[in-house]
Design a protein around this motif. Structure first.
Motif, PDB file in Angstrom:
ATOM      1  N   SER A  89      -5.932 -52.996 -66.093  1.00 55.13           N
ATOM      2  CA  SER A  89      -6.794 -53.116 -67.269  1.00 55.13           C
ATOM      3  C   SER A  89      -5.953 -53.304 -68.527  1.00 55.13           C
ATOM      4  CB  SER A  89      -7.683 -51.873 -67.423  1.00 55.13           C
ATOM      5  OG  SER A  89      -6.905 -50.708 -67.606  1.00 55.13           O
ATOM      6  N   LEU A  90      -6.499 -54.066 -69.457  1.00 51.91           N
ATOM      7  CA  LEU A  90      -5.833 -54.337 -70.724  1.00 51.91           C
ATOM      8  C   LEU A  90      -6.028 -53.153 -71.660  1.00 51.91           C
ATOM      9  CD1 LEU A  90      -4.366 -56.799 -72.136  1.00 51.91           C
ATOM     10  CD2 LEU A  90      -6.588 -57.277 -73.199  1.00 51.91           C
ATOM     11  N   PRO A  91      -4.949 -52.655 -72.274  1.00 48.41           N
ATOM     12  CA  PRO A  91      -5.095 -51.550 -73.234  1.00 48.41           C
ATOM     13  C   PRO A  91      -6.142 -51.876 -74.301  1.00 48.41           C
ATOM     14  CG  PRO A  91      -2.776 -51.905 -72.746  1.00 48.41           C
ATOM     15  CD  PRO A  91      -3.535 -53.005 -72.053  1.00 48.41           C
ATOM     16  N   ASP A  92      -6.834 -50.851 -74.757  1.00 45.43           N
ATOM     17  CA  ASP A  92      -7.979 -51.039 -75.656  1.00 45.43           C
ATOM     18  C   ASP A  92      -7.622 -51.817 -76.915  1.00 45.43           C
ATOM     19  OD1 ASP A  92      -9.662 -49.771 -73.936  1.00 45.43           O
ATOM     20  OD2 ASP A  92      -9.428 -47.807 -74.871  1.00 45.43           O
ATOM     21  N   GLU A  93      -6.515 -51.499 -77.531  1.00 41.87           N
ATOM     22  CA  GLU A  93      -6.133 -52.154 -78.788  1.00 41.87           C
ATOM     23  C   GLU A  93      -5.006 -53.146 -78.508  1.00 41.87           C
ATOM     24  OE1 GLU A  93      -5.186 -49.057 -81.517  1.00 41.87           O
ATOM     25  OE2 GLU A  93      -7.294 -48.648 -81.980  1.00 41.87           O
ATOM     26  N   THR A  94      -5.370 -54.412 -78.337  1.00 49.63           N
ATOM     27  CA  THR A  94      -4.405 -55.463 -78.011  1.00 49.63           C
ATOM     28  C   THR A  94      -4.682 -56.691 -78.869  1.00 49.63           C
ATOM     29  OG1 THR A  94      -4.214 -54.703 -75.705  1.00 49.63           O
ATOM     30  CG2 THR A  94      -3.496 -56.946 -76.181  1.00 49.63           C
ATOM     31  N   ASP A  95      -3.625 -57.190 -79.531  1.00 54.17           N
ATOM     32  CA  ASP A  95      -3.743 -58.402 -80.344  1.00 54.17           C
ATOM     33  C   ASP A  95      -3.206 -59.633 -79.633  1.00 54.17           C
ATOM     34  OD1 ASP A  95      -4.694 -56.974 -82.675  1.00 54.17           O
ATOM     35  OD2 ASP A  95      -2.629 -56.272 -82.944  1.00 54.17           O
ATOM     36  N   LEU A  96      -2.335 -59.432 -78.635  1.00 53.73           N
ATOM     37  CA  LEU A  96      -1.686 -60.541 -77.957  1.00 53.73           C
ATOM     38  C   LEU A  96      -1.300 -60.118 -76.547  1.00 53.73           C
ATOM     39  CD1 LEU A  96      -0.193 -63.327 -77.900  1.00 53.73           C
ATOM     40  CD2 LEU A  96       1.815 -62.129 -78.816  1.00 53.73           C
ATOM     41  N   LEU A  97      -1.571 -60.993 -75.572  1.00 50.15           N
ATOM     42  CA  LEU A  97      -1.120 -60.777 -74.202  1.00 50.15           C
ATOM     43  C   LEU A  97      -0.121 -61.862 -73.852  1.00 50.15           C
ATOM     44  CD1 LEU A  97      -1.243 -59.448 -71.384  1.00 50.15           C
ATOM     45  CD2 LEU A  97      -3.208 -60.934 -70.875  1.00 50.15           C
ATOM     46  N   VAL A  98       1.089 -61.464 -73.466  1.00 46.46           N
ATOM     47  CA  VAL A  98       2.126 -62.395 -73.024  1.00 46.46           C
ATOM     48  C   VAL A  98       2.296 -62.206 -71.521  1.00 46.46           C
ATOM     49  CG1 VAL A  98       4.528 -63.118 -73.246  1.00 46.46           C
ATOM     50  CG2 VAL A  98       3.293 -62.287 -75.255  1.00 46.46           C
ATOM     51  N   VAL A  99       2.056 -63.268 -70.757  1.00 51.03           N
ATOM     52  CA  VAL A  99       2.115 -63.152 -69.299  1.00 51.03           C
ATOM     53  C   VAL A  99       3.348 -63.867 -68.773  1.00 51.03           C
ATOM     54  CG1 VAL A  99      -0.359 -62.869 -68.968  1.00 51.03           C
ATOM     55  CG2 VAL A  99       0.590 -65.158 -69.028  1.00 51.03           C
ATOM     56  N   SER A 100       3.950 -63.284 -67.768  1.00 54.42           N
ATOM     57  CA  SER A 100       5.092 -63.900 -67.116  1.00 54.42           C
ATOM     58  C   SER A 100       4.620 -65.014 -66.186  1.00 54.42           C
ATOM     59  CB  SER A 100       5.868 -62.848 -66.324  1.00 54.42           C
ATOM     60  OG  SER A 100       6.428 -61.885 -67.187  1.00 54.42           O
ATOM     61  N   PRO A 101       5.501 -65.975 -65.858  1.00 56.28           N
ATOM     62  CA  PRO A 101       5.106 -67.071 -64.966  1.00 56.28           C
ATOM     63  C   PRO A 101       4.588 -66.546 -63.632  1.00 56.28           C
ATOM     64  CG  PRO A 101       7.245 -67.514 -65.952  1.00 56.28           C
ATOM     65  CD  PRO A 101       6.900 -66.112 -66.316  1.00 56.28           C
ATOM     66  N   GLY A 102       3.614 -67.204 -63.104  1.00 53.73           N
ATOM     67  CA  GLY A 102       3.081 -66.817 -61.800  1.00 53.73           C
ATOM     68  C   GLY A 102       1.786 -66.050 -61.859  1.00 53.73           C
ATOM     69  N   TRP A 103       1.428 -65.519 -63.026  1.00 52.56           N
ATOM     70  CA  TRP A 103       0.162 -64.808 -63.149  1.00 52.56           C
ATOM     71  C   TRP A 103      -0.988 -65.807 -63.071  1.00 52.56           C
ATOM     72  CZ3 TRP A 103      -1.603 -59.732 -64.641  1.00 52.56           C
ATOM     73  CH2 TRP A 103      -0.624 -58.754 -64.524  1.00 52.56           C
ATOM     74  N   LYS A 104      -1.862 -65.630 -62.105  1.00 53.10           N
ATOM     75  CA  LYS A 104      -3.001 -66.527 -61.966  1.00 53.10           C
ATOM     76  C   LYS A 104      -3.996 -66.325 -63.108  1.00 53.10           C
ATOM     77  CE  LYS A 104      -3.163 -67.288 -56.973  1.00 53.10           C
ATOM     78  NZ  LYS A 104      -4.049 -67.308 -55.775  1.00 53.10           N
ATOM     79  N   PRO A 105      -4.645 -67.392 -63.542  1.00 53.50           N
ATOM     80  CA  PRO A 105      -5.644 -67.269 -64.619  1.00 53.50           C
ATOM     81  C   PRO A 105      -6.799 -66.346 -64.253  1.00 53.50           C
ATOM     82  CG  PRO A 105      -5.064 -69.558 -64.256  1.00 53.50           C
ATOM     83  CD  PRO A 105      -4.433 -68.787 -63.138  1.00 53.50           C
ATOM     84  N   SER A 106      -7.007 -66.145 -62.942  1.00 52.45           N
ATOM     85  CA  SER A 106      -8.104 -65.282 -62.495  1.00 52.45           C
ATOM     86  C   SER A 106      -7.749 -63.808 -62.500  1.00 52.45           C
ATOM     87  CB  SER A 106      -8.527 -65.685 -61.080  1.00 52.45           C
ATOM     88  OG  SER A 106      -7.421 -65.580 -60.173  1.00 52.45           O
ATOM     89  N   ALA A 107      -6.509 -63.460 -62.838  1.00 52.87           N
ATOM     90  CA  ALA A 107      -6.102 -62.056 -62.840  1.00 52.87           C
ATOM     91  C   ALA A 107      -6.984 -61.244 -63.795  1.00 52.87           C
ATOM     92  CB  ALA A 107      -4.635 -61.942 -63.258  1.00 52.87           C
ATOM     93  N   PRO A 108      -7.399 -60.035 -63.398  1.00 52.30           N
ATOM     94  CA  PRO A 108      -8.288 -59.225 -64.239  1.00 52.30           C
ATOM     95  C   PRO A 108      -7.777 -59.027 -65.657  1.00 52.30           C
ATOM     96  CG  PRO A 108      -8.113 -58.262 -62.050  1.00 52.30           C
ATOM     97  CD  PRO A 108      -7.119 -59.387 -62.098  1.00 52.30           C
ATOM     98  N   LEU A 109      -6.468 -58.824 -65.801  1.00 55.58           N
ATOM     99  CA  LEU A 109      -5.898 -58.591 -67.135  1.00 55.58           C
ATOM    100  C   LEU A 109      -6.146 -59.795 -68.045  1.00 55.58           C
ATOM    101  CD1 LEU A 109      -4.209 -56.079 -68.092  1.00 55.58           C
ATOM    102  CD2 LEU A 109      -2.220 -57.560 -67.952  1.00 55.58           C
ATOM    103  N   ILE A 110      -5.979 -60.989 -67.494  1.00 58.66           N
ATOM    104  CA  ILE A 110      -6.178 -62.209 -68.283  1.00 58.66           C
ATOM    105  C   ILE A 110      -7.658 -62.415 -68.582  1.00 58.66           C
ATOM    106  CG2 ILE A 110      -5.936 -64.719 -68.250  1.00 58.66           C
ATOM    107  CD1 ILE A 110      -3.368 -64.292 -66.614  1.00 58.66           C
ATOM    108  N   ALA A 111      -8.494 -62.177 -67.591  1.00 61.67           N
ATOM    109  CA  ALA A 111      -9.937 -62.311 -67.809  1.00 61.67           C
ATOM    110  C   ALA A 111     -10.420 -61.363 -68.899  1.00 61.67           C
ATOM    111  CB  ALA A 111     -10.678 -62.049 -66.503  1.00 61.67           C
TER     112      ALA A 111
END
Length: 492
Positions: free
Chosen positions: A79-101
């Motif tokens: 889960s994404l922390p409640d207070e987030t302004d930017l998510l930086v993902v490393s290569p290989g993370w699928k767009p369907s990953a819960p964190l990205i969604a």
């Protein structure tokens, strides 16, 4: 401010005010650490997440001292922390990953490390150093390293970065500015770019790969689309492969800066606006004033580390990118003449009993293996591993006349065996069962011994797996080392 209290970070660069920006970095590998480290130094409040803590504890401790919150272990990326302004993902993370969604649903920007690096680039007074960018299914690393060698031969402070060499964030934040960046980009990295505007860019080829990531009926189309993102907003030259029409289509579909040119590379005689080969000489008909009537010599095939067609093609692409940057002809020749391959790329390990043993463990998909096989007349092919959803029918059909025999290892060896049975039923095949060997080294040793028994003087035993390595080895280098050790054992 963005929606739901999300701070707008889209205008922040290297000298912007990052204090108070709540940045989450997903993935704590090499690029993830570089992103978290530099965002922390810029003043952002960083939370770094990774499900796998192995080998990352010391870096986590270091970032913790600097003020980052590093969370390693199972469940940390759910889960994404409640207070987030930017998510930086490393290569290989699928767009369907819960964190990205979750980030998308909350209006939080999702950047890859490449996008972050592009926004942070700045070499002090004047314009930021330009990027010469390369992607493709195969040949990216060799082409970028060739390009870097040419740029250095021209006296420029260059660095190979991105999917090879330095993480891009680390490279652009170097306190001593670079003149130019030679950048390797994977489809995964390109998927999460939005503002990249390379000076010149090349797509070397498009073939089946990573279909476990690009799954579904539009997988290949999505994969090609991500590759094509490298051409968006190009300022000077879009370099494409004349032999691969898909790369030219991607150029036509790109929205480039006014004045950008399409530059083809070909193993044949080049037309106007191309680089190519004439009588074993690599020539330029794109970046000279007299291109309508003549061509300029860049180097000879003998100047290259191998005359294999795919190596020549990589050299032409590197030369086109360098020439787009303004590098003189002599520097192209000098850089390519001094270039040497990294390990595990068409590396002759030994000659035993008149048979050459060649390590091309870096051929991790069928397209790369096909290019490698086509470089030899008579081959005992050592192949197998994780196929990543790829197929081998085209490879076998194309290379059948060159196959003396095949020795197959790894989890997806049956996928290759079935293609051989369909298209080359007369080629002897030996499958090594890992359950009978126990370790990757033991399996490779059995494979090499079997290959020796099948080979005849003048043949090449070629490790060109066409598959990823992680089913039996740490990485492709570990697999290549196992092959070399097994070959040395033949003469022990």
């Amino acid at each position: 401010m963005g929606s739901e209290g999300v701070r707008d970070v889209t205008r922040l660069g290297r000298h912007g005010d990052w204090s108070g920006v709540r940045a989450v970095v997903a993935g704590f590998g090499v690029s993830g650490f570089a992103a978290a480290d530099n965002l922390t130094h810029l003043g952002a409040a960083v939370v770094a997440l990774d499900e796998d803590p192995e080998g990352k504890e010391s870096k986590a401790e270091l970032l913790g001292v600097l003020g980052a919150d590093v969370r390693l272990g199972e469940g940390t990326t759910s889960s994404l922390p409640d207070e987030t302004d930017l998510l930086v993902v490393s290569p290989g993370w699928k767009p369907s990953a819960p964190l990205i969604a979750q980030a998308r649903a909350r209006g939080v920007p999702v950047w890859g490390e490449v996008e972050l690096a592009w926004r942070l680039r700045d070499n002090g007074p004047g314009r930021p150093a330009p990027w010469l960018a390369v992607t493709g299914t195969n040949g990216k690393t060799t082409t970028v390293q060739m390009l870097d060698a040419v740029l250095r031969a021209a006296g420029l402070r260059s660095v190979a970065a991105g999917n090879v060499g330095l993480p891009l964030v680390e490279a652009v934040m170097d306190p001593t500015p670079y003149d130019v960046f030679a950048v390797e980009l994977s489809s995964f990295q390109l998927h999460y770019t939005d503002s990249l505007s390379a000076e010149a860019a090349a797509v070397l080829n498009i073939a089946e790969d990573h279909l476990d990531w690009y799954d579904g009926p539009t997988g290949m189309s999505d994969y090609a689309t991500d590759k094509g993102r490298i051409y968006q907003r190009v300022r000077k030259a879009c370099v494409y492969n004349v032999a691969d029409p898909e790369t030219e289509r991607l150029v036509r579909d790109a929205d480039v800066e006014e004045g950008a040119r399409a530059i083809g590379f070909t193993l044949g005689m080049p037309g106007v606006g191309m680089v190519g080969v004439v009588d074993d000489i690599l020539v330029d008909r794109a970046f000279i004033a007299e291109r309508q009537s003549s061509a300029a010599e860049l180097c000879t095939i003998d100047d290259l580390p191998s005359p294999a067609p795919h190596v020549v093609a990589n050299a032409l692409a590197a030369a086109a990118l360098a020439r787009a940057h303004g590098v003189p002809q002599a520097a192209v020749r000098d850089g390519l003449r001094g270039f040497r391959f990294d390990g595990h790329r068409i590396e002759v390990v030994a000659t035993v009993g008149g048979v050459s043993y060649v390590d091309d463990s870096k051929a991790t998909n069928p397209h790369a293996a096909r290019s490698s096989l086509l470089g030899y007349d008579s081959v005992v092919w050592v192949a197998g591993g994780l196929a990543k959803g790829a197929h081998f029918d085209d490879l076998v059909e194309t290379t059948r006349p060159r196959l003396r025999a095949a020795v197959l290892i790894g989890r997806d060896r049956d996928v290759i065996a079935e293609a051989l049975a369909r298209h080359a039923p007369d080629v002897p095949v030996i499958a090594v069962d890992p359950d009978e060997t126990g370790t990757g080294q033991a399996a490779m040793t059995r494979a090499v011994v079997a290959a020796q028994e099948l080979a005849r003087p003048g043949d090449t035993v070629l490790l060109a797996p066409g598959c990823a390595s992680m089913d039996m080895f740490r990485n492709y280098a570990d697999r290549g080392d196992a092959f070399a050790a097994a070959v040395r054992g033949l003469t022990a």
